[in-house]
Design an enzyme around this catalytic site. Structure first.
Site, short mmCIF file in Angstrom:
data_model
loop_
_atom_site.label_atom_id
_atom_site.label_comp_id
_atom_site.label_asym_id
_atom_site.label_seq_id
_atom_site.Cartn_x
_atom_site.Cartn_y
_atom_site.Cartn_z
N ASN A 184 1.11 7.57 4.14
CA ASN A 184 1.44 6.82 5.35
C ASN A 184 2.28 7.65 6.30
OD1 ASN A 184 0.22 4.76 3.98
ND2 ASN A 184 1.95 3.34 4.12
N SER A 188 1.72 -2.78 11.00
CA SER A 188 2.77 -3.51 10.30
C SER A 188 2.85 -4.92 10.90
CB SER A 188 4.11 -2.80 10.48
OG SER A 188 4.48 -2.83 11.85
N ASP A 224 0.02 -3.06 6.87
CA ASP A 224 1.06 -2.26 6.22
C ASP A 224 2.22 -3.19 5.85
OD1 ASP A 224 2.37 0.03 5.35
OD2 ASP A 224 3.15 0.55 7.35
N HIS A 251 4.48 6.54 0.75
CA HIS A 251 5.02 6.03 2.02
C HIS A 251 6.16 6.94 2.48
CE1 HIS A 251 3.48 1.67 2.19
NE2 HIS A 251 2.82 2.26 1.21
N ASN A 258 4.06 7.28 10.20
CA ASN A 258 4.36 6.48 11.37
C ASN A 258 5.39 7.19 12.23
OD1 ASN A 258 4.56 4.37 13.20
ND2 ASN A 258 5.77 3.06 11.88
ZN LIG Z 1 5.81 1.97 3.89
#
Ligand SMILES: [Zn+2]
Length: 283
Positions: free
Chosen positions: A230, A50, A82, A208, A232
């Site tokens: 995605n 990101s 991202d 996401h 994280n």
């Molecule tokens: Zn995202």
């Protein structure tokens, strides 16, 4: 091998009916955890950073690390930005060696989202870099950007068709009820919406905010056309939980003895996601 464009990885996933992880790199240990897991599972992988992660790691360090990882790895690795917030940020990443970028124009009016996406695509495709765009607003918090629940809007299927007709985008992130960060309650995914969108468009779709989504829902989303997922938050949680555990021993002071086990814990989580997404043995 050198870093590959994300479209190489996602086109195969689209044909094969599986999803590939877009896994966030926030430090060196996270990158190592992602690459080691992908190699063990013989899976292609999308390492993403990101804007916040790039600020934290530093652009040159981030690219050098990912390039080294890609060259050493036995599996295809893409380096993806991202949530690129504007044209300038995406170009900086392309200039520095990213093989893929996301331009997130989802907060803009529809036509402006198309315009900025096309501007990025023109530059990116000229040098073989793939582009992900976003349509609809995904709720929750990503880095320093928060979308309140009431402001989150689901992707309109007809708009998705028009968006893809008017851009040559390689992958499209859609909002179907997931959120970034930690969920307050159980997420409710709009599978009918996903099914409709997937019937109308044939490019890879991106989910996401998948960290807190139950495994069954992830499997169903892949079945209905999601090709990139995605993750994280779940990795950050695994990493930090292990650190806390190790730090309970007051005699531990060597960072390698703290970050090493945290890296291993994250790697286990990455392996779990790769198998769930079905990208194992697809390298
Ligand atoms: Zn995202």
């Amino acid at each position: 091998m050198s870093l590959v464009p994300m479209s190489d990885i996602l086109e195969k996933a689209n044909k094969g009916g599986y999803a590939v992880g877009g896994f966030n790199m926030n430090n060196l240990e996270a990158l190592q955890a992602i690459i080691e897991a992908a190699e063990e599972e013989n899976s292609p992988v999308i390492v993403q950073a990101s804007e916040g992660a790039i600020r934290y790691i530093d652009m040159e360090y981030a690219v050098a690390m990912a390039k080294a990882a890609g060259e050493k790895a036995s599996v295809p690795v893409a380096l993806h930005l991202d949530h690129g917030s504007n044209f300038e940020k995406t170009i900086q990443c392309i200039r520095n060696g990213f093989s893929s970028v996301m331009i997130d124009g989802s907060k803009l009016p529809f036509e402006e989202n198309i315009d900025v996406t096309n501007k990025v695509i023109e530059a990116a495709h000229a040098v073989g870099v793939s582009v992900e765009a976003e349509l609809g607003k995904i709720g929750g918090t990503e880095d320093d950007h928060t979308v309140e629940d009431k402001a989150a809007t689901m992707t309109d299927p007809d708009e998705a068709v028009e968006f893809i007709e008017k851009t040559d985008v390689d992958a499209l992130a859609i909002a179907i009820g997931t959120a970034h960060g930690v969920y307050k309650g159980d997420p409710e995914l709009d599978f009918d919406r996903l099914k409709t969108i997937n019937e109308k468009v044939d490019i890879p779709l991106v989910l996401h905010g998948a960290s807190g989504v139950p495994n069954d829902d992830i499997a169903k989303a892949i079945e209905l056309g999601i090709n990139k997922i995605n993750v994280n938050t779940a990795f950050q949680q695994a990493f930090t939980a292990k650190m806390r555990e190790v730090l309970e021993d007051p005699d531990v002071y060597d960072p390698r003895k703290i970050c090493g086990p945290a890296r291993d814990a994250m790697k286990e989580k990455v392996i779990e996601k790769i198998r769930l997404f079905g990208s194992n043995d697809k390298a």
